[in-house]
Design a protein around this motif. Structure first.
Motif: not given
Length: 238
Positions: A69-72, A158-167
């Motif tokens: 989920e884009g965590g950092h 799942a992957r999104s075409p709008y970012d590189t995150w792991l959803h």
């Protein structure tokens, strides 16, 4: 608990390999200058900061959105912000100040407990006015990272075409349901576990890890903690 450093390094390396194989760029951005260990000890009112937390934050992860989920990693550059992130820690079974914020994703903060019987545990807080939900996310850093790695085999990302995150899961599914169906612990992932839609699940974990839910949901105790944060910050500036 505090992980053996070899175990922790191995867990992070397994996650790195799985994430990069899935297409997550393991890029390293330049973090802000971090507060020194002595200053951190003063901020969090402890005698030491465990090696596990320091290594994980400074070396284990890049300063980038490589987590589910884009965590950092959170920057350790500002005492006001760091203690402010703990203002949701109401009803926890240890002193609220004895934990160091490590990670953030979409208003969910993960913190490392610094002292006492819970040292090394990872706790999570939602920065929401009415849905704070303090609860243990994992018994240790290695357990947390291993849960993320298990997500690949369980097919929950799942992957999104709008970012590189792991959803976690597709957009039309509740990510908590996706994780539970995959046999994974939803509290280890930076997804919102709402007290409204997942009340029984949340309360069961809170009872297991020693949270007092009556205190956690009490407005007056929330106000008391906000006041305690202000007092702590004032003492640091003195």
């Amino acid at each position: 608990m505090l992980d053996d450093m070899r175990v922790l390094r191995g867990a992070v390396e397994r996650y790195r390999r799985a994430a990069t194989a899935a297409g997550v760029p393991w890029d390293t951005d330049e973090p802000a200058d971090a507060l020194g260990v002595e200053t951190l000890c003063r901020v969090f009112d402890v005698d030491r900061i465990a090696e596990q937390a320091i290594w994980f934050h400074h070396e284990g992860l890049p300063y980038a959105q490589v987590l589910p989920e884009g965590g950092h990693p959170l920057p350790w550059d500002n005492a006001d912000n760091l203690l402010g992130y703990l203002s949701m820690a109401v009803g926890v079974p240890f002193p609220w100040r004895h934990q160091l914020p490590l990670l953030i994703s979409d208003r969910i903060v993960f913190a490392f407990v610094l002292a006492g019987d819970h040292e090394g545990e990872i706790w999570r807080y939602q920065i929401e006015v009415d849905d704070r939900n303090p609860v243990r996310a994992a018994t240790s850093l290695a357990a947390l990272v291993s849960a993320w790695t298990d997500g690949f085999a369980a097919g929950v990302y799942a992957r999104s075409p709008y970012d590189t995150w792991l959803h976690v899961g597709p957009d039309d599914r509740d990510p908590v349901d996706v994780l539970v169906e995959g046999g994974l612990d939803p509290f280890a992932f930076p997804v919102h576990v709402s007290a409204y839609s997942h009340h029984d699940l949340l309360r069961a974990r809170q009872r297991e890890c020693g949270v007092n839910p009556d205190h956690a949901d009490d407005f007056d105790r929330q106000e008391e903690l906000l006041g305690a944060v202000d007092v702590a910050l004032a003492s640091l500036r003195a």
